[in-house]
Design an enzyme around this catalytic site. Structure first.
Site, short mmCIF file in Angstrom:
data_model
loop_
_atom_site.label_atom_id
_atom_site.label_comp_id
_atom_site.label_asym_id
_atom_site.label_seq_id
_atom_site.Cartn_x
_atom_site.Cartn_y
_atom_site.Cartn_z
N GLN A 1 14.65 -20.90 1.53
CA GLN A 1 15.99 -20.23 0.71
C GLN A 1 15.38 -19.82 -0.70
OE1 GLN A 1 19.11 -20.31 1.65
NE2 GLN A 1 19.47 -19.35 -0.29
N LYS B 1 24.64 -22.72 6.14
CA LYS B 1 23.91 -22.33 7.19
C LYS B 1 23.97 -23.40 8.28
CE LYS B 1 21.43 -19.03 4.27
NZ LYS B 1 20.46 -18.83 3.46
N ASP C 1 15.04 -14.37 8.66
CA ASP C 1 15.37 -13.39 7.82
C ASP C 1 15.03 -12.12 7.85
OD1 ASP C 1 17.09 -14.78 5.97
OD2 ASP C 1 15.46 -15.82 5.01
#
Ligand code: NAD
Length: 308
Positions: A120, A75, A143
């Site tokens: 994460q 990422k 997200d």
């Protein structure tokens, strides 16, 4: 595609890959190339950034999960390629209580230079991930996991971040000109981060959607009647060619590492012999997930209608 309107009004577009004719070797099965499409979104971001605020993502990684480290590094690499900023917080789980992580997130919520916050997953077992995720400001939840953003997707308003993996699947299908209206689509999996938002997105573009899950009976028969199959069960190579009708479109969301170190998905390689189109693993849904993270972070920084 309804979910893409907000991105469109901020300058992003879905390229037309309908003439892009790459096939799996010795088959009539088209490759839906997520890597190529993801690169296109990196290029669009590089162009659109001109004269605008440089988007910045804060990435929080807690613990030592090797796969999570790889995902976080991928990422950060893509954000750099796009000309975006990222700040990583690599936290030692023994030194951090849940409250201390929430305090960090709250300081990032209040930092005007941070546009997106990503924690994460999975978190080490001692933490309650719901408590931690819920401390992220909805406008910085790039997200798209929070109830606020899931609600916007469920009601079809699409005025905030859409969950990256299913959003990436929709953009990929659209780029290859795959029509969804009236199609029978089966989503295998009902998780909050993949299956549920995936089904809702397909529904918003007028597909007829069946959700299948671990308690579903006759999964094979259900899949055989599907024109589109989204495999997100987290079971290596579970969808074999006998699940798939001739000319079905198959999207493989799964990612697994085999004993020999190679990656595989939820879909068995034999499916290429029957399907008309399939996403590869790697190079399909994975890169599209990161591309949509990039896009969601850009929208968090640029979209004037973004509610703080
Ligand atoms: P999950 O474990 O949270 O959910 C799996 C779902 O599949 C559950 O709803 C379960 O009911 C269903 N399921 C399990 N076994 C089944 C079976 N035998 N038949 C039918 N349904 C079954 O997983 P998730 O987070 O939704 O992820 C699914 C897969 O996608 C995993 O392999 C994960 O690694 C992968 N993933 C990939 C990306 C990407 O960027 N490519 C992103 C997220 C997840």
């Amino acid at each position: 595609m309804k979910a893409f309107k907000r991105a469109e009004s901020n300058g992003f577009m879905i390229p037309d890959l309908t003439l892009d004719c790459a096939y799996f070797e010795n088959t009539k099965c088209k490759i839906l190339d997520g890597k190529k499409l993801s690169n296109n979104f990196v290029q669009q971001s590089q162009t659109l950034i001109n004269g605008r605020k440089i988007p910045c993502l804060a990435v929080i990684l807690i613990g030592n999960d090797p796969a999570s480290k790889v995902y976080v590094n991928n990422k950060i690499k893509i954000f750099k390629e796009a000309g975006f900023l990222s700040k990583s917080y690599i936290l030692n789980e023994d030194e951090y209580s849940e409250q201390k992580i929430i305090n960090l997130i709250e300081s990032l919520n209040n930092d005007e230079n941070i546009n997106g916050i990503l924690v994460q997953l999975p978190l080490p077992k001692k933490f309650n991930s719901t408590n931690i995720l819920n401390s992220i400001l909805p406008s910085k939840d790039v997200d798209g996991f929070l109830a606020h953003n899931m609600g916007s997707l469920a009601t079809g308003e699409f005025n905030s971040a859409v969950a990256c993996t299913p959003f990436g699947v929709m953009v990929l299908l659209h780029a290859y000109g795959i029509q969804l209206s009236g199609k029978n689509a089966v989503v295998i999996g009902r998780s909050n981060i993949v299956g549920k938002p995936m089904g809702l997105l397909l529904l918003s573009d007028d597909a007829t959607v069946t959700f299948a899950h671990s308690k579903t009976k006759n999964l094979k028969e259900i899949c055989q009647s599907a024109e589109i199959i989204i495999a997100a069960a987290g079971q290596p190579e579970m969808i074999t060619s006998d699940y798939v009708s001739n000319s079905a479109i198959v999207v493989d969301v799964g990612i697994h590492r085999k004993i020999d170190g190679k990656l595989c998905g939820d879909v068995h390689p034999s499916v290429k012999e029957k399907a008309s189109a399939l996403t590869p693993v790697p190079g399909g849904v994975g890169p599209m997930t990161i591309a949509m993270l990039l896009l969601n972070t850009a929208l968090s920084a640029w979209d004037l209608s973004n509610k703080k």
